[in-house]
Design an enzyme around this catalytic site. Structure first.
Site, PDB file in Angstrom:
ATOM      1  N   CYS A   2      39.797  37.464  44.982  1.00  0.00           N
ATOM      2  CA  CYS A   2      39.971  37.622  43.549  1.00  0.00           C
ATOM      3  C   CYS A   2      39.863  39.104  43.205  1.00  0.00           C
ATOM      4  CB  CYS A   2      38.890  36.885  42.781  1.00  0.00           C
ATOM      5  SG  CYS A   2      38.788  35.149  43.183  1.00  0.00           S
ATOM      6  N   ASN A  94      33.959  37.739  41.814  1.00  0.00           N
ATOM      7  CA  ASN A  94      34.686  37.728  43.085  1.00  0.00           C
ATOM      8  C   ASN A  94      33.673  37.441  44.183  1.00  0.00           C
ATOM      9  OD1 ASN A  94      36.464  38.178  45.239  1.00  0.00           O
ATOM     10  ND2 ASN A  94      36.037  40.385  45.252  1.00  0.00           N
ATOM     11  N   GLY A  95      33.956  36.455  45.021  1.00  0.00           N
ATOM     12  CA  GLY A  95      33.024  36.139  46.109  1.00  0.00           C
ATOM     13  C   GLY A  95      32.779  34.645  46.163  1.00  0.00           C
ATOM     14  N   LYS A 467      54.292  36.408  60.501  1.00  0.00           N
ATOM     15  CA  LYS A 467      55.106  36.756  59.325  1.00  0.00           C
ATOM     16  C   LYS A 467      55.937  35.557  58.879  1.00  0.00           C
ATOM     17  CE  LYS A 467      53.735  40.367  58.079  1.00  0.00           C
ATOM     18  NZ  LYS A 467      52.591  40.262  58.839  1.00  0.00           N
ATOM     19  N   GLU A 470      53.720  32.874  57.220  1.00  0.00           N
ATOM     20  CA  GLU A 470      53.081  33.157  55.934  1.00  0.00           C
ATOM     21  C   GLU A 470      54.042  33.329  54.779  1.00  0.00           C
ATOM     22  OE1 GLU A 470      51.864  37.779  56.878  1.00  0.00           O
ATOM     23  OE2 GLU A 470      50.695  36.699  55.419  1.00  0.00           O
ATOM     24  N   HIS A 486      53.584  26.186  80.882  1.00  0.00           N
ATOM     25  CA  HIS A 486      52.309  25.497  81.103  1.00  0.00           C
ATOM     26  C   HIS A 486      51.974  24.516  79.980  1.00  0.00           C
ATOM     27  CE1 HIS A 486      51.371  27.731  84.684  1.00  0.00           C
ATOM     28  NE2 HIS A 486      51.696  28.855  84.071  1.00  0.00           N
TER      29      HIS A 486
HETATM   30  C1  F6R Z   1      49.343  39.210  57.318  1.00  0.00           C
HETATM   31  C2  F6R Z   1      48.255  39.859  56.616  1.00  0.00           C
HETATM   32  C3  F6R Z   1      46.870  39.481  56.970  1.00  0.00           C
HETATM   33  C4  F6R Z   1      45.985  40.733  57.046  1.00  0.00           C
HETATM   34  C5  F6R Z   1      44.529  40.345  57.285  1.00  0.00           C
HETATM   35  C6  F6R Z   1      43.641  41.568  57.450  1.00  0.00           C
HETATM   36  O1  F6R Z   1      50.579  39.691  56.882  1.00  0.00           O
HETATM   37  O2  F6R Z   1      48.472  40.668  55.758  1.00  0.00           O
HETATM   38  O3  F6R Z   1      46.825  38.779  58.165  1.00  0.00           O
HETATM   39  O4  F6R Z   1      46.461  41.536  58.080  1.00  0.00           O
HETATM   40  O5  F6R Z   1      44.072  39.587  56.213  1.00  0.00           O
HETATM   41  O6  F6R Z   1      43.708  42.382  56.327  1.00  0.00           O
HETATM   42  P1  F6R Z   1      43.177  43.865  56.388  1.00  0.00           P
HETATM   43  O7  F6R Z   1      44.108  44.619  57.296  1.00  0.00           O
HETATM   44  O8  F6R Z   1      43.222  44.364  54.974  1.00  0.00           O
HETATM   45  O9  F6R Z   1      41.795  43.814  56.948  1.00  0.00           O
END
Ligand code: F6R
Length: 588
Positions: A2, A94-95, A467, A470, A486
């Site tokens: 958030c 946030n949290g 990619k 997601e 395998h």
């Molecule tokens: C994938 C993506 C996430 C971030 C991950 C770590 O496209 O963006 O997998 O790589 O959440 O985020 P950071 O690099 O900000 O620690």
């Protein structure tokens, strides 16, 4: 996840909060909300969905708070949107409050009722019950009862020019300048809005009173803090046409050139010395950053003969790792705020390890925690899916590996030259967009995809699969090419797409064999390689520009990023706001 913001301004408070929320929107787009206080009352506007849904006449007041939500407790809805209100108080959070169930049971038994399913609402109820006329101490008393991660900003109608904020483990930053006092969860939210910033440490409170920003401890005593100039590049600017993700892929060469400029001015001797003399070397990161860390770990092991253990941060922190004095931990994070990565770093530091961090946000928590922060200068990354930050992470990590080898063996000049040419090679890779487009058109209706590779190519394959999952919402997995036979090969049937990345001459034939085995079972096979002579067996061959083989991950990921983005667009989705996700994962 958030995003939270608070602002005091003599004029335009509502517009300032709204603008900050727009810059924070990639932190969560399940709902958005704003509250301002004036004339002894709270005005609240909150809605399911994007910040744009908050349209309407500006709310009155000079102190305001705002929130963009990534749902943890309770579905996306108007009711679960923040701010939450209890009596004279409005709160954004946030949290995750880990003891919220026990607190809620206690509050229900005391006769309270709840308007939402969120964990956050218990905080504002606790504040309202603790209030005896002292705003700050009511917030401090309520926060003392919380366990878990939180950053909160609170308004009280009795103090219409004040905002009280508290934090534990979730980021909270004060910002000053441009005629306003701010508090927010992410530095990029303040780009263009504040000139100076100062992060709060765990257990500290930020108390905005009129234009004045005070840092306080829980007992109310002042904490001495130093503001520094906000150095981040201008934040979230949407391109006039197309998506942020497409724009950010196109910006890879510029990001690499800027990152290289920064790296060339950096003294690598302490990092190289630490790595050379380390007992053990670990990397920690999450998601895309973990793939970059794995590519670095493989390179460092092979070229510097330094064994490296690469672990996802969430596993590292709970795995009682064998780390201590004399060991080095390399943490990689675009945002520098990923909760699992930060906790892994705290654990390593507590056990005496030396921490090198690679992050794209210079004033992030990770950069502050590290013994040696290294930068990527990819520029603000707005799209939730990481692209240009990944290429820049690879560049910084490969540069670090090259420096380590250089200090160890006094060789490697060819790598430095090649890293200098990486931006041009990536510009070349971007020109292969038509191949990615054609492939995406061909595979847009596929139900599943497999990516394979050997050596460092398997990390590129893993990144390609991530990619596609997601943003295009197609089931996509990766495996080391040699592992296909395998077990995974059982999935292959007529037309099943298997995409291989093969950039190492020594392993080229082996990967070609794996593709042939898949093709013999009816797979539709695709090969990405800089070696055109390998093209023969695959149904589709996509050429890559050449760099020295160990540096190929820098370019070989680009067509996979383009492919995933085209798949997403062809399937009718928004690449910038993938469902269920958000940028900067600040909760566990
Ligand atoms: C994938 C993506 C996430 C971030 C991950 C770590 O496209 O963006 O997998 O790589 O959440 O985020 P950071 O690099 O900000 O620690």
């Amino acid at each position: 996840m958030c995003g939270i913001v608070g602002c005091f301004a003599e004029t335009g408070c509502y517009e300032r909060v709204l603008a900050a929320l727009e810059r924070l929107e990639n932190r969560g787009y399940d709902s958005a909300g704003i509250a301002l206080t004036a004339d002894g009352r709270l005005s609240v506007r909150k809605k399911k969905g994007a910040v744009a849904n908050l349209c309407g006449a500006p709310l009155a007041g000079r102190a305001g708070i705002g929130h963009t939500r990534w749902a943890t407790h309770g579905k996306p809805s108007d009711e679960n949107a923040h701010p939450h209100v209890a009596g004279k108080f409005a709160l954004v959070h946030n949290g995750i409050v880990e003891n919220h169930a026990a607190l809620k049971a206690e509050l229900l038994a005391a006769g309270e009722t709840f308007a939402s399913e969120t964990d956050s609402e218990v905080i504002v109820k606790l504040i309202a019950r603790a209030y005896k006329g002292d705003f700050f101490s009511a917030v401090a008393q309520a926060c003392a009862r919380l366990t878990g991660a939180y950053a909160v900003a609170v308004l009280c109608t009795d103090f219409p020019e004040e905002i009280v904020c508290a934090k534990n483990k979730s980021p909270l930053i004060a910002g000053a300048g441009c005629g306003a006092a701010y508090v927010c969860s992410d530095v990029p939210a303040l780009c263009g809005a504040a000139a100076y910033v100062c992060p709060a440490e765990d257990g500290e409170f930020i108390h905005i009173r009129g234009g004045e920003i005070c840092f306080r401890r829980a007992d109310g005593s002042p904490a001495e803090k130093v503001f520094t100039r906000l150095t981040e590049a201008a934040g979230a600017v949407r391109p006039p046409r197309g998506s942020c993700m497409e724009a950010e892929i196109a910006q890879i060469p510029q990001g690499l050139a800027r990152t290289l400029g920064w790296l060339r001015g950096c003294d690598f001797a302490p990092a190289a010395r630490a790595l050379r003399s380390a007992g053990r070397v670990f990397t920690v990161a999450c998601g895309t950053a973990h793939h970059a860390a794995q590519a670095f770990g493989a390179l460092l092991s092979r070229e510097a003969r330094i064994p490296v253990l690469c672990e996802t941060a969430s596993e590292f922190r709970y795995g009682d790792p064998l780390i201590g004095q004399g060991d080095v931990l390399v943490a990689v994070s675009q945002s520098g705020e990923t909760a699992d990565t930060l906790e892994a770093v705290r654990l390593a530091k507590a056990r005496g390890a030396f921490v090198i961090a690679v992050t794209n946000v210079e004033q992030s928590t990770l950069a502050r925690l590290a013994d040696l922060p290294l930068r990527t200068v990819a520029g603000a990354e707005v799209a939730v899916a990481a692209t240009k930050s990944y290429n820049c992470q690879l560049l910084a990590l490969f540069y670090l590996a090259a420096q380590t080898v250089f200090y160890k063996r006094a060789c490697f000049p060819s790598w430095f030259a090649a890293l200098g040419a990486a931006a041009d090679a990536c510009a070349g890779a971007l020109e292969g967009a038509a191949d990615a487009e054609t492939l995406a058109a061909r595979l847009q209706t596929a139900r599943a995809l497999y990516f394979i590779g050997r050596g460092t190519d398997r990390f590129t394959a893993a990144e390609g699969a991530l990619k596609v999952r997601e943003i295009a919402y197609v089931f996509a997995e990766s495996c080391p090419a040699g592992e296909l036979k395998h077990g995974t090969l059982a999935l292959v049937e007529e037309g099943f797409p298997v995409i291989a990345v093969a950039t190492g001459r020594a392993l080229l034939q082996k990967t070609a064999n794996s593709l042939a085995e898949a093709k013999a079972r009816g797979a539709f096979t695709v090969l990405f390689s800089q070696y055109a002579d390998a093209a023969g067996g695959a149904d589709v061959f996509c050429p890559l520009p050449a760099l020295p083989e160990p540096l190929m991950p820098l370019v070989s990921v680009i067509p996979l990023q383009q492919f995933a983005c085209r798949m997403c667009l062809l399937r009718g989705f928004d690449p910038d706001r993938p469902r269920n996700l958000a940028k900067s994962v600040t909760v566990e």
